[in-house]
Scaffold this active site. Structure first.
Site, short mmCIF file in Angstrom:
data_model
loop_
_atom_site.label_atom_id
_atom_site.label_comp_id
_atom_site.label_asym_id
_atom_site.label_seq_id
_atom_site.Cartn_x
_atom_site.Cartn_y
_atom_site.Cartn_z
N HIS A 81 2.07 -87.07 28.38
CA HIS A 81 2.13 -87.17 26.92
C HIS A 81 3.06 -86.08 26.37
O HIS A 81 3.93 -86.36 25.53
CB HIS A 81 0.71 -87.02 26.36
CG HIS A 81 0.63 -87.06 24.87
ND1 HIS A 81 0.14 -88.14 24.18
CD2 HIS A 81 0.96 -86.14 23.92
CE1 HIS A 81 0.18 -87.88 22.88
NE2 HIS A 81 0.68 -86.67 22.70
N GLU A 82 2.87 -84.84 26.82
CA GLU A 82 3.67 -83.73 26.29
C GLU A 82 5.13 -83.85 26.72
O GLU A 82 6.04 -83.58 25.94
CB GLU A 82 3.08 -82.38 26.71
CG GLU A 82 1.68 -82.12 26.21
CD GLU A 82 1.47 -82.37 24.72
OE1 GLU A 82 2.41 -82.15 23.92
OE2 GLU A 82 0.36 -82.77 24.33
N HIS B 29 7.03 -86.08 24.48
CA HIS B 29 7.47 -85.44 23.23
C HIS B 29 8.86 -84.81 23.39
O HIS B 29 9.66 -84.81 22.46
CB HIS B 29 6.49 -84.35 22.80
CG HIS B 29 5.34 -84.85 21.99
ND1 HIS B 29 5.48 -85.44 20.76
CD2 HIS B 29 4.00 -84.81 22.23
CE1 HIS B 29 4.30 -85.77 20.29
NE2 HIS B 29 3.38 -85.40 21.15
N GLN C 217 6.82 -80.37 18.36
CA GLN C 217 5.71 -80.55 17.43
C GLN C 217 5.56 -79.38 16.48
O GLN C 217 4.86 -79.49 15.47
CB GLN C 217 4.40 -80.77 18.19
CG GLN C 217 4.34 -82.11 18.90
CD GLN C 217 3.02 -82.28 19.60
OE1 GLN C 217 2.84 -81.84 20.73
NE2 GLN C 217 2.08 -82.93 18.92
N CYS D 11 -2.87 -87.73 19.10
CA CYS D 11 -1.76 -86.78 19.05
C CYS D 11 -1.92 -85.89 17.83
O CYS D 11 -2.22 -86.39 16.74
CB CYS D 11 -0.43 -87.54 18.99
SG CYS D 11 1.02 -86.48 18.95
N LEU D 12 -1.69 -84.59 18.01
CA LEU D 12 -1.81 -83.66 16.89
C LEU D 12 -0.78 -83.96 15.80
O LEU D 12 -0.99 -83.61 14.64
CB LEU D 12 -1.64 -82.21 17.37
CG LEU D 12 -2.74 -81.71 18.30
CD1 LEU D 12 -2.42 -80.30 18.78
CD2 LEU D 12 -4.11 -81.75 17.63
N GLY E 42 -2.88 -80.11 24.34
CA GLY E 42 -1.48 -79.91 24.67
C GLY E 42 -0.67 -79.85 23.39
O GLY E 42 -1.08 -80.36 22.35
#
Length: 164
Positions: free
Chosen positions: A132-133, A136, A50, A90-91, A45
């Site tokens: 999670h997304e 953000h 991000q 997380c990226l 995701g």
């Protein structure tokens, strides 16, 4: 086009993102670039902040043949049931992961890239990914969902990683 993923400490990751007013070619291009970036980074995701764009949009692909990849614009979670704990990373915080409690199943609503309403009933990894997304988009990171002690340990590990 592969975009730069913003890393923990970048202020855009803490912004409450603005709703997408109109789904146009620019938004569709951004979503396509975000998908390419997500795949390049081996993520499941990726949210617009991000990649430095503070709008309410994310892409996902949990790499399950039964669950197609998707894009959700202006998402809302309208129903949550149960609780489950699983490890998350997380990226935008590479190298760190921790067990995070999330709702076991959710119903999410938003818009697709065609401007049509979308409703997703999700459990398992898709439920976790959407939660999670969506976090953000509200400036929330998975670090905010762990105990203060675990957060302190993770932040110390992050600082050490950054020094090394």
């Amino acid at each position: 086009m592969i975009l730069d993923i913003r890393i923990f400490g970048d202020p855009v990751l803490r912004e409450k993102c603005a709703p997408v007013a109109e789904i146009d070619d620019e938004i569709r291009r951004l979503a396509a670039d975000m998908q390419e970036t997500m795949y390049d980074a081996d993520g499941i995701g990726l949210a617009a902040p991000q990649v430095g764009v503070p709008i309410r949009l994310f892409v996902y692909d949990v790499r399950d043949d039964e669950i197609p990849p998707g894009v959700l614009v202006n998402p809302e979670i309208v129903e949550e049931k149960g609780a489950t704990k699983e490890e998350e990373g997380c990226l935008s915080i590479p190298g760190l992961s921790e067990t995070v409690e999330r709702s076991e199943s959710i119903v999410a609503r938003g818009l697709g890239l065609d401007g049509e309403s979308v409703e997703i009933r999700a459990d398992g990894i898709l439920s976790r990914c959407i939660q999670h997304e969506k976090d953000h988009l509200d400036g929330i990171l998975f670090l905010d969902r762990v105990s203060p002690l675990k957060r302190k340990i993770l932040l110390a590990k992050w600082r050490k990683q950054e020094r090394d």
